[in-house]
Design an enzyme around this catalytic site. Structure first.
Site, PDB file in Angstrom:
ATOM      1  N   HIS A 379     -11.825 -27.388 -35.329  1.00 57.78           N
ATOM      2  CA  HIS A 379     -12.629 -27.414 -36.561  1.00 57.78           C
ATOM      3  C   HIS A 379     -12.652 -26.095 -37.307  1.00 57.78           C
ATOM      4  CE1 HIS A 379     -14.634 -31.364 -35.963  1.00 57.78           C
ATOM      5  NE2 HIS A 379     -14.417 -31.093 -34.691  1.00 57.78           N
ATOM      6  N   LYS A 570     -24.728 -25.501 -48.169  1.00 52.23           N
ATOM      7  CA  LYS A 570     -23.879 -25.419 -46.971  1.00 52.23           C
ATOM      8  C   LYS A 570     -24.325 -24.174 -46.221  1.00 52.23           C
ATOM      9  CE  LYS A 570     -20.182 -25.213 -49.759  1.00 52.23           C
ATOM     10  NZ  LYS A 570     -19.191 -26.117 -49.202  1.00 52.23           N
ATOM     11  N   ARG A 571     -23.838 -23.967 -44.986  1.00 50.89           N
ATOM     12  CA  ARG A 571     -24.180 -22.726 -44.302  1.00 50.89           C
ATOM     13  C   ARG A 571     -23.790 -21.530 -45.174  1.00 50.89           C
ATOM     14  NH1 ARG A 571     -26.098 -22.993 -38.760  1.00 50.89           N
ATOM     15  NH2 ARG A 571     -25.792 -20.746 -38.791  1.00 50.89           N
ATOM     16  N   LYS A 576     -17.406 -18.841 -47.609  1.00 54.70           N
ATOM     17  CA  LYS A 576     -17.817 -19.935 -48.495  1.00 54.70           C
ATOM     18  C   LYS A 576     -18.172 -19.413 -49.892  1.00 54.70           C
ATOM     19  CE  LYS A 576     -19.590 -22.674 -44.569  1.00 54.70           C
ATOM     20  NZ  LYS A 576     -18.882 -23.961 -44.540  1.00 54.70           N
ATOM     21  N   THR A 678     -17.396 -31.334 -45.674  1.00 55.42           N
ATOM     22  CA  THR A 678     -17.781 -32.739 -45.759  1.00 55.42           C
ATOM     23  C   THR A 678     -18.859 -32.895 -46.838  1.00 55.42           C
ATOM     24  OG1 THR A 678     -19.193 -32.277 -43.846  1.00 55.42           O
ATOM     25  CG2 THR A 678     -17.184 -33.533 -43.439  1.00 55.42           C
ATOM     26  N   LYS A 682     -19.731 -35.790 -49.894  1.00 52.00           N
ATOM     27  CA  LYS A 682     -21.052 -36.382 -50.178  1.00 52.00           C
ATOM     28  C   LYS A 682     -21.413 -36.219 -51.653  1.00 52.00           C
ATOM     29  CE  LYS A 682     -22.118 -35.199 -45.455  1.00 52.00           C
ATOM     30  NZ  LYS A 682     -22.615 -34.137 -44.555  1.00 52.00           N
TER      31      LYS A 682
HETATM   32  C1  26W Z   1     -20.188 -20.832 -31.177  1.00 49.97           C
HETATM   33  C2  26W Z   1     -19.238 -20.570 -32.180  1.00 49.97           C
HETATM   34  C3  26W Z   1     -18.876 -21.664 -33.063  1.00 49.97           C
HETATM   35  C4  26W Z   1     -19.825 -22.484 -33.616  1.00 49.97           C
HETATM   36  C5  26W Z   1     -19.454 -23.485 -34.428  1.00 49.97           C
HETATM   37  C6  26W Z   1     -17.561 -21.855 -33.341  1.00 49.97           C
HETATM   38  C7  26W Z   1     -17.192 -22.859 -34.161  1.00 49.97           C
HETATM   39  C8  26W Z   1     -18.134 -23.683 -34.709  1.00 49.97           C
HETATM   40  C9  26W Z   1     -17.721 -24.826 -35.577  1.00 49.97           C
HETATM   41  C10 26W Z   1     -16.303 -25.179 -35.324  1.00 49.97           C
HETATM   42  C11 26W Z   1     -17.959 -24.540 -36.999  1.00 49.97           C
HETATM   43  C12 26W Z   1     -17.970 -25.784 -37.837  1.00 49.97           C
HETATM   44  O1  26W Z   1     -18.971 -26.439 -37.946  1.00 49.97           O
HETATM   45  N1  26W Z   1     -16.841 -26.062 -38.483  1.00 49.97           N
HETATM   46  C13 26W Z   1     -16.836 -27.010 -39.575  1.00 49.97           C
HETATM   47  O2  26W Z   1     -16.459 -28.282 -39.103  1.00 49.97           O
HETATM   48  C14 26W Z   1     -16.565 -29.252 -40.142  1.00 49.97           C
HETATM   49  C15 26W Z   1     -16.270 -30.600 -39.537  1.00 49.97           C
HETATM   50  O3  26W Z   1     -14.931 -30.695 -39.184  1.00 49.97           O
HETATM   51  C16 26W Z   1     -15.642 -28.899 -41.287  1.00 49.97           C
HETATM   52  O4  26W Z   1     -15.841 -29.827 -42.327  1.00 49.97           O
HETATM   53  C17 26W Z   1     -15.919 -27.492 -41.801  1.00 49.97           C
HETATM   54  O5  26W Z   1     -14.975 -27.121 -42.771  1.00 49.97           O
HETATM   55  C18 26W Z   1     -15.886 -26.511 -40.646  1.00 49.97           C
HETATM   56  O6  26W Z   1     -16.298 -25.217 -41.075  1.00 49.97           O
END
Ligand code: 26W
Length: 840
Positions: A379, A570-571, A576, A678, A682
């Site tokens: 992701h 978004k975050r 971003k 995503t 929406k």
């Molecule tokens: C603990 C470290 C950590 C935490 C969260 C590493 C990685 C993540 C996630 C992979 C971050 C995340 O939420 N990624 C998002 O995933 C969505 C669903 O596929 C995508 O639509 C977003 O672009 C992506 O940033």
């Protein structure tokens, strides 16, 4: 002990369908059900019951109707041991509030509204009362929840496995413009949606050492002697599909001390010690890590990951052996496990351990079963988000798993050397252990080697994943790779959250579209119907009024529903580029200050999102958004033509009233950085036009809705790479572009931060001298594109046409399509209807 009923006793049990107070879907049955729960569960008369009492009573009434399907779905699974079941393993499930969504899926939204109105209660008030379970950070967790909705809707048997965090993502408050984090207490008024299953608890081991011994048969075997055992107690939340009988489960695990109280210690007066074990064990499921995108090598996080993965794999094995009469060798025929990023990647080693140590399989057989079971979804491309664990920490916590990983690695690298003789660099890159200096276990490599399928989450992301992150893996296992573009559930993000648009659409194209989203194409001819366009605008206008009211309540800021609602939620992250949005806002501001009578399109800029608590740059961006809001909102010369709002505590619930109210969706990440996004889907599904870069799923959204209906700006991912390689000099852009310089100078001047003139200096200097996310490179293109937005906004009819076409062409972004892709390309599973004799 299992009990068998004799036939006569079984006949006494009334058939489920006769118990209408539990199952009836009409207003009258629901009314009686709510009254029953109020009285017998909450111990209240309707007259004295609180809103929370009513919320719980209504929710229990709904839950009965879910479990009726849940029990049936489980029966069907038991009757079909040959059916393959999906296990979606995820550290995060951001499922959002449940009451409204379940009413929609059951088809009893209006019936419940009527039932409650007989009691003088508004359904809206109950829905608003629900505290959502914030068991995720952002996109990854929300995606998992959309997928559970689609799996059930498509009647694919599935379980979600994760952690029942006692405290989810923090609640965000804004004080003096800064983000403040408060503990989330989503459980404090009770959770009516889950059922604890203490009898299905499993034990999870940690620490200790391994012993080798020779079995009677002469086989060398391994025994793991742990230092600590923690119990995992499953809590089940039913996940019903839309207007179908299939009801799957989300099974979340809570950590419980095996022995909660040490009487020996207590009796000799060591009171603290007596509960210590309980406290440390239960810490495992206490709190969600709020870090999005950058992991830290924390022992507790690895404990969380192993805890839920071990619970899940043990649970799956038990079900396979007992309910399906399976054997360990056929585990993969029953289960397709999906690793939602690397967080559950230790599942590869855990399944190997169970098969080898507990069930005595040979290595080769165990490895084949494991690989056939697992699939891995990546992701993120951000290098800092690729998880690694120090070998020392890993070995202390999971000594047996480290052994297994070494053995997987030994055999695997032998294979690599055979295919690429003499290529020691490649071997070092592909190793499961990073040996540059201190040694680390690479979780992405473990996930890749242990899975039969690896996928990215949008076309560009999969391309870049293959090119930049995993080229060695593509060279060796090209057949493992595929793309599955993300999707969102139209049930929650249109039917539930935008009832006005839902009614208008259904009036014209019927009611099939929520499960056949391609059918929205039927709206295309209506762009030529002026009356339809007028009604389309009326719906949007109503949604904007609804948002304006909420904004006024939450922030005190008054906004004009006739202005263009330009929204970025978004975050908060530098990639971003919320601050690029701010550069545009300040550009408009300076234009107006220079020429107060300039005729500009009035806009309301809405921001929302959380920053990771330790991510200072992101928190400073929040502060800057609020400082810009303070500067502009009350400036009499601006005369309300620009309004800036930061909506605190953006979450699923907030999204449900924000997306439907947007005119313009900001998807402005640096190309190559956003895996998919995503929120972009929406917004567009709710009729917003997108201004965006060629990043993540934006590319596919633009291709679907048509380039003429999408505002494109900025460098491509390749251009970003080239510019970086050539030597990017943001300072030159700053020097050359007077408007940009004016804006950056304004931020740095201290005018936005009266208390501290140096506050934003580091942010501005960072942009002028480094700008790792290429804001300055994209600035002019963004400003020009925003000019096009404004010009089009003045042409109301054309804007409306494009809004309609955006919705009409969003079919491919239903999470139903994503799940069909996973079923076909990754899981090889088929739907299973709930009537045992009639699998659809
Ligand atoms: C603990 C470290 C950590 C935490 C969260 C590493 C990685 C993540 C996630 C992979 C971050 C995340 O939420 N990624 C998002 O995933 C969505 C669903 O596929 C995508 O639509 C977003 O672009 C992506 O940033």
């Amino acid at each position: 002990m299992t009990r068998t009923l004799d036939a006569a006793a079984a006949a006494e049990i009334p058939p489920i369908n006769d118990r209408t107070v539990r199952t009836g879907l009409d207003p009258d049955s629901l009314y009686h059900a709510v009254c029953d729960y109020l009285f017998y569960f909450q111990g209240r008369h309707p007259a004295t019951a609180s809103l929370n009492d009513y919320y719980l009573a209504a929710s229990y009434a709904v839950r009965d109707r879910l479990f009726q399907h849940g029990v049936q779905s489980l029966d069907v699974l038991i009757q079909h041991p040959e059916a393959r079941v999906v296990a979606y393993l995820s550290a995060e499930f951001l499922i959002g509030p449940q009451l409204g969504a379940n009413l929609i899926n059951l088809g009893i939204y209006d019936a419940m509204r009527q039932a409650l109105s007989r009691l003088g209660i508004s359904l809206d008030a109950l829905i608003d009362h629900e505290d959502e379970p914030g068991l995720g950070n952002g996109g990854l967790g929300r995606l998992a929840a959309c997928y559970l909705d689609s799996l059930a809707t498509l009647e694919v048997p599935a379980l979600g496995y994760g952690i029942r965090y006692e405290f989810g993502i923090f609640e965000q408050q804004i004080r003096d413009g800064w983000q403040i984090e408060l503990t989330d207490k989503w459980l404090h008024l009770g959770n009516p949606w889950e059922i604890a299953r203490p009898e299905r608890a499993v034990d999870v081991q940690f620490g200790g050492y391994t012993e080798y011994y020779v079995e009677e048969s002469g086989h060398l075997r391994v025994r793991w002697i742990p230092a600590e055992v923690v119990r995992g107690v499953p809590h089940d939340t039913p996940m019903l599909g839309y207007r179908v009988d299939t009801c799957n489960l989300l099974r979340l695990w809570r950590a419980q001390a095996v022995q909660s109280f040490d009487f020996a210690a207590f009796n000799v007066g060591r009171y603290h010690e007596a509960v210590e074990h309980k406290v440390t064990s239960e810490t495992i499921s206490k709190v969600l890590y709020p870090n999005d995108e950058s992991p830290q090598g924390k022992m507790l996080r690895l404990k969380q990951q192993y805890f839920f993965v071990s619970c899940a794999i043990q649970d799956m094995m038990r079900a396979h052996l007992k309910l399906a009469n399976g054997t360990p060798e056929t585990f993969h025929k029953r289960w397709a496990a999906q690793l939602n990023d690397t967080h559950p990647a230790v599942a590869v080693a855990e399944l190997m351990r169970l098969l080898l140590d507990d069930h005595g399989l040979e290595w080769e057989t165990a490895w084949e079963v494991t690989q056939k079971t697992m699939g891995y979804t990546n992701h993120t491309l951000l290098p800092e988000a690729l998880e690694t664990w120090s070998v020392e920490l890993f070995g202390t916590l999971l000594p047996r798993h480290l052994d297994i990983i070494y053995e997987i690695n030994r055999r695997f690298l032998e294979g690599v050397r055979k295919v690429f003789p003499g290529d020691t660099e490649r071997v070092a890159r592909m190793s499961l252990i990073d040996e540059h200096g201190a040694r680390y276990v690479r979780m992405a490599n473990l996930a890749c080697v242990g899975s039969h399928a690896i996928n990215g989450v949008a076309a560009l992301h999969t391309e870049l994943l293959k090119r930049q992150i995993l080229p060695d893996w593509v060279a060796m296992f090209p057949e493992k790779f595929c793309n599955v573009t993300n999707g969102v559930t139209p049930r929650r993000f249109l039917v539930l959250s935008n009832p006005g648009l839902t009614r208008l659409i259904s009036e014209h194209i019927g009611e099939n579209w929520p499960t056949h989203l391609e059918a929205l194409r039927g709206l295309e001819p209506l762009v030529d119907d002026p009356e339809f366009r007028r009604r389309w605008r009326a719906v949007k206008r109503e949604n904007k009024e609804r948002l304006a009211t909420i904004v006024k309540d939450r922030t005190g800021i008054v906004v004009d529903p006739d202005s263009l609602f330009d929204i970025q939620v978004k975050r908060i992250h530098e990639y971003k580029r919320q601050h690029l949005n701010l550069l545009h806002i300040l550009t408009l501001y300076q234009r107006l200050k220079a020429n107060p009578n300039l005729d500009i399109v009035p806009r309301t800029f809405v921001f929302g999102g959380k920053a990771a608590p330790g991510y200072y740059a992101a928190k400073l961006i929040i502060k800057l958004i609020n400082s810009v809001a303070d500067l502009i909102n009350d400036d009499s010369e601006i005369r309300g033509r620009l309004k800036i709002v930061f909506v605190p505590d953006f979450n699923v619930t907030a999204g449900q009233w924000i997306y439907p109210a947007a005119d313009l969706s900001e998807q402005i990440s640096t190309a190559g950085k956003e895996a998919s996004g995503t929120g972009n889907m929406k917004f567009s599904l709710n009729g917003a036009l997108t201004i965006g870069t060629l990043d993540g799923a934006n590319i596919e959204i633009r291709a679907e809705v048509g380039p003429e209906n999408f505002f494109l700006f900025g460098l491509t991912a390749d251009e970003v790479r080239e510019l970086k390689a050539r030597g990017y000099q943001p300072h030159a852009i700053y020097e050359e572009n007077a408007a940009l310089r004016g804006v950056l100078d304004l931020i740095a001047s201290g005018k936005l931060s009266s208390g501290d003139p140096n506050l934003f200096r580091p942010l501005v200097d960072g942009l002028i001298w480094h700008d790792p996310f290429f804001l300055l490179a994209d600035y002019q293109s963004y400003i020009d594109c925003q000019e096009e937005v404004s010009a089009l906004w003045r042409d109301t009819e054309t804007w409306t046409r494009k809004s309609i076409l955006n919705v009409a062409r969003m079919g491919m972004f239903s999470s139903d399509r994503s799940i069909r892709d996973y079923c076909a390309d990754v899981w090889n599973v088929r739907p299973l209807g709930t009537r045992a004799d009639d699998p659809s």
